[in-house]
Motif scaffolding. Structure first.
Motif, PDB file in Angstrom:
ATOM      1  N   ALA A 326      11.684   5.130  11.608  1.00  0.00           N
ATOM      2  CA  ALA A 326       9.973   5.003  11.471  1.00  0.00           C
ATOM      3  C   ALA A 326       9.379   4.833  10.342  1.00  0.00           C
ATOM      4  CB  ALA A 326       9.479   6.166  12.031  1.00  0.00           C
ATOM      5  N   ASN A 327      10.217   5.510   9.018  1.00  0.00           N
ATOM      6  CA  ASN A 327       9.763   5.275   7.796  1.00  0.00           C
ATOM      7  C   ASN A 327      10.287   3.851   7.282  1.00  0.00           C
ATOM      8  OD1 ASN A 327       8.515   7.806   6.999  1.00  0.00           O
ATOM      9  ND2 ASN A 327      10.382   8.602   6.992  1.00  0.00           N
ATOM     10  N   GLU A 328      11.204   3.314   7.842  1.00  0.00           N
ATOM     11  CA  GLU A 328      11.574   1.828   7.337  1.00  0.00           C
ATOM     12  C   GLU A 328      10.266   1.008   7.857  1.00  0.00           C
ATOM     13  OE1 GLU A 328      15.165   0.267   8.951  1.00  0.00           O
ATOM     14  OE2 GLU A 328      16.353   1.993   8.388  1.00  0.00           O
ATOM     15  N   MET A 329       9.899   1.302   9.229  1.00  0.00           N
ATOM     16  CA  MET A 329       9.010   0.145   9.716  1.00  0.00           C
ATOM     17  C   MET A 329       7.339   0.450   9.558  1.00  0.00           C
ATOM     18  SD  MET A 329       9.837   1.064  13.758  1.00  0.00           S
ATOM     19  CE  MET A 329      11.404   0.686  13.670  1.00  0.00           C
ATOM     20  N   VAL A 330       6.992   1.728   9.717  1.00  0.00           N
ATOM     21  CA  VAL A 330       5.661   1.855   9.856  1.00  0.00           C
ATOM     22  C   VAL A 330       4.751   1.160   8.392  1.00  0.00           C
ATOM     23  CG1 VAL A 330       3.917   3.645   9.840  1.00  0.00           C
ATOM     24  CG2 VAL A 330       5.977   3.879  11.241  1.00  0.00           C
ATOM     25  N   ASN A 331       3.712   0.751   8.659  1.00  0.00           N
ATOM     26  CA  ASN A 331       3.151   0.400   7.536  1.00  0.00           C
ATOM     27  C   ASN A 331       2.319   1.361   6.866  1.00  0.00           C
ATOM     28  OD1 ASN A 331       1.301   0.447   9.934  1.00  0.00           O
ATOM     29  ND2 ASN A 331      -0.378   0.146   8.654  1.00  0.00           N
ATOM     30  N   ASP A 332       1.584   1.053   5.755  1.00  0.00           N
ATOM     31  CA  ASP A 332       0.813   2.002   4.878  1.00  0.00           C
ATOM     32  C   ASP A 332      -0.235   1.413   4.501  1.00  0.00           C
ATOM     33  OD1 ASP A 332       0.257   4.363   3.667  1.00  0.00           O
ATOM     34  OD2 ASP A 332       1.497   3.784   1.915  1.00  0.00           O
ATOM     35  N   TYR A 333      -1.372   1.303   5.122  1.00  0.00           N
ATOM     36  CA  TYR A 333      -2.354   0.480   5.014  1.00  0.00           C
ATOM     37  C   TYR A 333      -3.003   1.003   4.101  1.00  0.00           C
ATOM     38  CZ  TYR A 333      -6.985  -2.076   6.068  1.00  0.00           C
ATOM     39  OH  TYR A 333      -7.908  -2.820   6.142  1.00  0.00           O
ATOM     40  N   SER A 334      -3.640  -0.066   3.054  1.00  0.00           N
ATOM     41  CA  SER A 334      -4.218   0.398   1.763  1.00  0.00           C
ATOM     42  C   SER A 334      -5.474  -0.659   1.543  1.00  0.00           C
ATOM     43  CB  SER A 334      -3.417   0.509   0.557  1.00  0.00           C
ATOM     44  OG  SER A 334      -4.197   0.336  -0.442  1.00  0.00           O
ATOM     45  N   TYR A 335      -6.868  -0.154   1.548  1.00  0.00           N
ATOM     46  CA  TYR A 335      -7.690  -1.122   1.436  1.00  0.00           C
ATOM     47  C   TYR A 335      -7.793  -1.359  -0.038  1.00  0.00           C
ATOM     48  CZ  TYR A 335     -12.478  -3.073   1.501  1.00  0.00           C
ATOM     49  OH  TYR A 335     -13.496  -3.979   1.686  1.00  0.00           O
ATOM     50  N   PRO A 336      -7.475  -0.756  -1.041  1.00  0.00           N
ATOM     51  CA  PRO A 336      -7.521  -1.348  -2.340  1.00  0.00           C
ATOM     52  C   PRO A 336      -6.441  -2.441  -2.477  1.00  0.00           C
ATOM     53  CG  PRO A 336      -7.609   1.035  -2.562  1.00  0.00           C
ATOM     54  CD  PRO A 336      -7.554   0.961  -1.178  1.00  0.00           C
ATOM     55  N   ILE A 337      -5.346  -2.338  -1.743  1.00  0.00           N
ATOM     56  CA  ILE A 337      -4.501  -3.498  -1.823  1.00  0.00           C
ATOM     57  C   ILE A 337      -5.112  -4.685  -0.944  1.00  0.00           C
ATOM     58  CG2 ILE A 337      -2.312  -4.242  -1.057  1.00  0.00           C
ATOM     59  CD1 ILE A 337      -0.903  -1.496  -1.609  1.00  0.00           C
ATOM     60  N   ILE A 338      -5.772  -4.421  -0.058  1.00  0.00           N
ATOM     61  CA  ILE A 338      -6.458  -5.684   0.793  1.00  0.00           C
ATOM     62  C   ILE A 338      -7.375  -6.265  -0.054  1.00  0.00           C
ATOM     63  CG2 ILE A 338      -7.850  -6.245   2.522  1.00  0.00           C
ATOM     64  CD1 ILE A 338      -5.205  -5.415   3.609  1.00  0.00           C
ATOM     65  N   ARG A 339      -8.033  -5.559  -1.047  1.00  0.00           N
ATOM     66  CA  ARG A 339      -9.091  -6.164  -2.018  1.00  0.00           C
ATOM     67  C   ARG A 339      -8.377  -6.672  -2.831  1.00  0.00           C
ATOM     68  NH1 ARG A 339     -13.975  -2.332  -3.849  1.00  0.00           N
ATOM     69  NH2 ARG A 339     -14.576  -4.595  -3.938  1.00  0.00           N
ATOM     70  N   ILE A 340      -7.206  -6.388  -3.569  1.00  0.00           N
ATOM     71  CA  ILE A 340      -6.350  -6.886  -4.501  1.00  0.00           C
ATOM     72  C   ILE A 340      -6.005  -8.395  -4.077  1.00  0.00           C
ATOM     73  CG2 ILE A 340      -4.475  -6.972  -5.821  1.00  0.00           C
ATOM     74  CD1 ILE A 340      -4.732  -3.928  -6.400  1.00  0.00           C
ATOM     75  N   PHE A 341      -5.299  -8.309  -2.732  1.00  0.00           N
ATOM     76  CA  PHE A 341      -4.894  -9.485  -2.025  1.00  0.00           C
ATOM     77  C   PHE A 341      -6.068 -10.554  -1.947  1.00  0.00           C
ATOM     78  CE2 PHE A 341      -0.933  -7.621  -0.822  1.00  0.00           C
ATOM     79  CZ  PHE A 341      -0.035  -8.749  -1.145  1.00  0.00           C
ATOM     80  N   ASP A 342      -7.259 -10.040  -1.698  1.00  0.00           N
ATOM     81  CA  ASP A 342      -8.201 -10.903  -1.347  1.00  0.00           C
ATOM     82  C   ASP A 342      -8.664 -11.578  -2.359  1.00  0.00           C
ATOM     83  OD1 ASP A 342     -10.634 -12.026  -0.494  1.00  0.00           O
ATOM     84  OD2 ASP A 342     -11.886 -10.225  -0.611  1.00  0.00           O
ATOM     85  N   ARG A 343      -8.945 -10.933  -3.686  1.00  0.00           N
ATOM     86  CA  ARG A 343      -9.229 -11.664  -4.868  1.00  0.00           C
ATOM     87  C   ARG A 343      -7.829 -12.629  -5.121  1.00  0.00           C
ATOM     88  NH1 ARG A 343     -12.099  -7.708  -3.925  1.00  0.00           N
ATOM     89  NH2 ARG A 343     -14.182  -7.446  -4.937  1.00  0.00           N
ATOM     90  N   PHE A 344      -6.820 -12.307  -5.241  1.00  0.00           N
ATOM     91  CA  PHE A 344      -5.643 -12.805  -5.691  1.00  0.00           C
ATOM     92  C   PHE A 344      -5.547 -14.298  -4.752  1.00  0.00           C
ATOM     93  CE2 PHE A 344      -0.928 -13.849  -4.875  1.00  0.00           C
ATOM     94  CZ  PHE A 344      -0.634 -14.377  -6.078  1.00  0.00           C
ATOM     95  N   LEU A 345      -5.555 -14.060  -3.419  1.00  0.00           N
ATOM     96  CA  LEU A 345      -5.298 -15.160  -2.719  1.00  0.00           C
ATOM     97  C   LEU A 345      -6.453 -16.183  -2.842  1.00  0.00           C
ATOM     98  CD1 LEU A 345      -3.986 -13.588   0.531  1.00  0.00           C
ATOM     99  CD2 LEU A 345      -2.795 -14.669  -1.109  1.00  0.00           C
ATOM    100  N   THR A 346      -7.692 -15.755  -3.015  1.00  0.00           N
ATOM    101  CA  THR A 346      -8.834 -16.553  -3.190  1.00  0.00           C
ATOM    102  C   THR A 346      -8.447 -17.527  -4.502  1.00  0.00           C
ATOM    103  OG1 THR A 346     -10.430 -15.012  -2.124  1.00  0.00           O
ATOM    104  CG2 THR A 346     -11.392 -16.621  -3.944  1.00  0.00           C
ATOM    105  N   TRP A 347      -8.030 -16.891  -5.425  1.00  0.00           N
ATOM    106  CA  TRP A 347      -7.613 -17.613  -6.712  1.00  0.00           C
ATOM    107  C   TRP A 347      -6.424 -18.636  -6.258  1.00  0.00           C
ATOM    108  CZ3 TRP A 347      -2.499 -16.996  -8.769  1.00  0.00           C
ATOM    109  CH2 TRP A 347      -2.453 -18.018 -10.330  1.00  0.00           C
TER     110      TRP A 347
END
Length: 914
Positions: A326-347
């Protein structure tokens, strides 16, 4: 069931400025009188609103999600915006948005003396601090009463969602971030933090307008047919008498009126809650708690007991093993990481692409509210999952949880992807019952928690540009979950992704030609990052026609909730398994239906069909225009998108991307494929090959034979069609194939590509004409598919029945294809693609041309194999047939040597994986 209230209604309304607006009063009877409606800026708190609006306009830069409602200029319908909770900042924000987008204003006084309406704002708060009568909205109550009393009154409600940040809450967290807008109603303090901290991460969506009178009638009398409502004022008088009569009969008592308000208020709340859920996603548990809940679920407890019994370990040891899985597969949702991805991917997208074109997304938005959405995109590049999630997020829906191979769970990159809702699964876990149980239960948990999910049904990335045969594992798990417990109805969203350049192009070609696959790593990512300065053109996402699981369950007679809810190991029966296979094929077909014929793919199809991959520029323009006209006049499918770029612009665009080049010549410039780009362009040609393949087959039959009877032509295509259908996931059904072929023949006749001589005989045009040259180019693409088929059939016929297994046939054909490509086919990588040979052999087995011995796996066949090969002479030249025969002629020693080398290579590859 979807409430009638949720049905989409679009109404036309006037664009109202901030100045006072009055409507003349018609000289009508009291019953027919049209209202004098006055919109005024309310004097109360006017200075506060103005100053607050100026401050908010500086601090907050909201992003608009979805489509704006459309309003006509001649409609006299009053517009009120519906918000869930009272908030001054939200009110001002909505007012600013209505001003910016020229919508009817929100913070206005609305007075209508005829219909007894006197409101100081055009906003309805479902939860208002001044609410009385069991928390009923005062303004909604007054509007409903006025509507019941005045048949001519027309009011529309526009529900509005506002999000200050988009982080789902943690179910079990002890401290909820003050500045993140989740499911908790914002207090004044929190709202101030929202404005200060999240002002640049604010989202607004105006939902479909709803006619208040229609909502009332549906709530009061579902069993009475409602008179048709028209937004056309010319029809208003025809309806008024009917509405008036019904209204007098239906005006409820005071108590009933409160119940009506409560019902409509609840419906509006439910609607906005669902919209909010589709944007934020479900509430989340932190990762540790989610793993614990998973491991101690009844289904996993049962799997742990079975594992302990089967392997002889203790229950505790089996539980520790399951928790590790389970620890191998279960995600670890992080809104700060989502916001980082948002800004990085926009660039990143700005650096890589000229634009990201999205098609048919609104169908997804409508389904996301009431369905468990499963995105099933094609897999072209590592960019796919980042790009698809980015597009979904930017358009206001919750990001799906992505099933990613554990080959991506590498240092640095892995934790970031896990925080951006990727969950990792092993590439292979056949025979590991406990791992399978944990994965199934995790999938079941996500689905029952209404979490959108994304997985690539092809399994891996396509190296040739064609769709790969579907792998049914994740699809079967989705169906298994739904049959254990039905929550939201499941809908699959086939998604086409098309590029004009891909980062991995050179790597793909190398892998097809035998180079070992490079494992994913941080170093590999850094290597890719070097290419950021290169030009990659546009990228295209097209969301195909949704597939509803309930429709397939009815078709295959598979009952809902037919599997035990507390087990993961209950097998699917024969009907459910057949249903899964059918869904997989339909997904692939719908992905291809949603194809985007972009400039690069169209240019690739034209130039790679020409001798030496070069054409006179005038002829190149004409051929591009021909393909565009064919695709538009007889579309492959309703969802297929054809570039509207002109042929000349397409050529210039290809030169800009450095894929082709113009060679100046005194007799006319020549357009040719740039050096070493032919193999890469074949990838993009294969993205759209299915759109033109039947046209190409028909053209090849006519061009090769000079003249041919229509009936003969149809017979040959009908026999070979199942193999093309299997390879390219064509959607035409067998029983309608004749009609389809006739349409395509008529289409070619209209373009002058073929000529009808009479008595059902088709002929080529004059050999010196442009149409004849266009026919020859159009005939080329189907050739390589038919050459692979003939080579495979020649190998089978030469070796004889009962001598080779499926795997041996595919491996030998793969080797022969490599040899043929290097010697005769300009090194085009199609002949290196093992999956194409496997698809053809599987089609032969499915159609009973080949029979496989269950014990030995040996293939058995009769002379029908020769009959299929006989059709090759109608398309392939004698020289090509002779070459294929020679290549496929292998003696026993050559076969033994080849199989020994193949087995050694596979063992070395397996050893590296270990």
């Amino acid at each position: 069931m979807i409430p009638k209230f949720l049905k989409k209604r679009m109404f036309k309304a006037p664009v109202i400025s901030d100045t006072t607006i009055s409507h003349d009063v018609a000289q009508l009877s009291d019953n027919d009188k049209i209202a004098t409606t006055v919109y005024t800026k309310a004097p109360i708190n006017q200075l506060y609103r103005k100053l607050s609006g100026q401050v908010l306009d500086v601090a907050v830069k909201p992003k608009l999600l979805g489509e704006l409602p459309e309003f006509a200029a001649d409609d006299k319908t009053l517009t009120f915006y519906v918000l869930q909770d009272y908030s001054r900042s939200n009110s001002i924000l909505i007012d600013l948005q209505t001003q910016e987008y020229k919508l009817p204003p929100a913070l206005v006084g609305v007075k209508d003396s005829v219909h007894q309406i006197d409101e100081n704002a055009a906003i309805v708060f479902l939860h208002h601090p001044k609410a009385k009568n069991d928390d009923l909205s005062p303004r909604l109550s007054r509007l409903i009463a006025a509507t019941l009393q005045n048949p001519a009154l027309k009011i529309r409600l526009v529900p509005v969602s506002i999000l200050w940040g988009r982080a789902p809450e943690k179910e079990d967290s002890l401290f909820r971030l003050l500045m993140i807008d989740g499911w908790e109603d914002p207090s004044i303090t929190k709202q101030l933090f929202n404005i200060g901290m999240m002002g640049r991460d604010t989202f607004v969506q105006f939902h479909a307008p709803q006619d208040l009178r229609s909502l009332i009638y549906e709530s009061l009398h579902d069993d009475v047919a409602e008179p048709a409502h028209s937004t056309d004022s010319a029809n208003l008088n025809d309806e008024t008498s009917t509405h008036e009569a019904v209204t007098h009969a239906l005006v409820p008592s005071a108590n009933a009126n409160r119940e009506l308000v409560r019902t409509l208020q609840q419906q509006l709340n439910i609607y906005l809650d669902k919209q909010r859920a589709s944007m934020l996603g479900p509430d989340l548990s932190d990762r540790r708690n989610l793993v614990d809940k998973l491991i101690y679920s009844p289904a996993i407890k049962h799997a742990i007991d079975k594992e302990a019994t089967a392997t002889g370990v203790t229950v505790r040891e089996a539980r520790i093993l399951a928790k590790g899985y389970a620890n191998e597969m279960v995600n670890d949702y992080s809104y700060p990481i989502i916001r980082i991805f948002d800004r990085f991917l926009t660039w990143l997208w700005t650096q890589l692409y000229d634009g990201v074109d999205v098609h048919h997304f609104e169908r997804v938005r409508e389904l996301a509210v009431d369905h468990e959405v499963i995105y099933v995109p094609c897999h072209r590049s590592h960019v796919d999952y980042l790009l698809l999630s980015y597009v979904i997020y930017k358009r206001g829906l919750s990001i799906p949880y992505i099933a990613a191979g554990d080959n991506l769970d590498v240092p640095v990159l892995g934790p970031f992807l896990r925080g951006a809702v990727a969950f990792f699964i092993r590439r292979s876990f056949r025979g590991n019952a406990l791992y399978t149980a944990v994965l199934r239960e995790y999938m079941h948990t996500l689905i029952t928690r209404k979490t959108p999910i994304e997985y690539f049904i092809e399994g891996g990335r396509s190296r040739s540009g064609r769709l790969l045969p579907p792998k049914m594992g994740m699809l079967a798990m989705t169906v298994h979950s739904q049959l254990r417990q039905t929550n939201k109805p499941v809908v699959f969203i086939p998604t086409y992704i098309g590029y004009e350049r891909i980062m991995e192009g050179g790597t793909y070609i190398g892998e097809l030609k035998g180079k070992p696959k490079e494992s994913e790593s941080l170093m590999g990512l850094l290597k890719v990052s070097r290419k950021i300065e290169r030009i990659f053109g546009n990228v295209h996402l097209s969301f195909g026609t949704p597939l509803h699981l309930t429709d397939f369950m009815q078709k295959f007679d598979v009952p809902a909730d037919s599997l035990p809810a507390d087990r993961t190991d209950t097998p699917l029966d024969a009907k459910a398994s057949a249903m899964v296979d059918n869904i997989g094929i339909k997904i692939m077909q719908n992905i291809n239906k949603a194809a985007v014929v972009n400039p690069v793919s169209l240019l690739s199809l034209v130039l790679l069909s020409a001798p030496k991959a070069a054409l006179d520029e005038d002829i190149c323009r004409e051929q591009i225009a021909l393909y565009q006209n064919i695709a538009r006049q007889l579309p492959y499918a309703d969802d297929t998108v054809i570039t509207d770029m002109s042929p000349q612009h397409i050529i210039d665009y290809g030169i800009k991307l450095k894929l082709i080049e113009r060679i100046p010549h005194i007799l006319g410039d020549i357009i040719q494929v740039a050096g070493k780009q032919a193999a890469l362009l074949s990838y993009f040609r294969n993205n759209i090959l299915h759109v033109f393949i039947l046209h190409s087959f028909l053209a090849a039959l006519v061009a090769r034979n000079g003249r041919i009877e229509r009936s003969r032509l149809e017979g040959i295509v009908a026999q070979m069609y199942p193999f093309l259908q299997s390879e390219l996931f064509l959607h035409y059904s067998a029983h309608s194939l004749t009609e389809t072929l006739n349409q395509k023949i008529d289409n070619m006749l209209s373009h002058g590509l073929i000529i009808e001589l009479g008595h059902g005989v088709l002929s080529v045009p004059d050999a010196n004409s442009r149409c004849y040259q266009q026919l020859k180019v159009l005939a080329t693409p189907v050739g390589q598919s038919l050459e692979r088929y003939f080579m495979t059939l020649a190998l089978l016929a030469q070796q004889g029945s009962g001598n080779l297994t499926v795997e041996e046939v595919v491996d030998l054909c793969h080797l022969l294809g490599q040899r043929l490509s290097v010697l005769y086919a300009d090194d085009i990588p199609d002949f290196f693609d093992r999956s194409l040979f496997l698809s053809f052999v599987n089609a032969l087995i499915r159609l009973n041309y080949l029979q496989k011995d269950e014990e030995t796996g040996i293939l058995i066949f009769d002379n029908r194999i020769d009959n299929i090969a006989h059709h090759a002479k109608y398309v392939l030249s004698p020289d090509m047939m002779q070459i294929l025969q020679q290549v496929a002629s292998l003696d026993e020693a050559a076969i033994a040597h080849a199989m020994n080398e193949i087995n050694n290579k596979k063992q070395r590859k397996f050893g590296r994986k270990r």
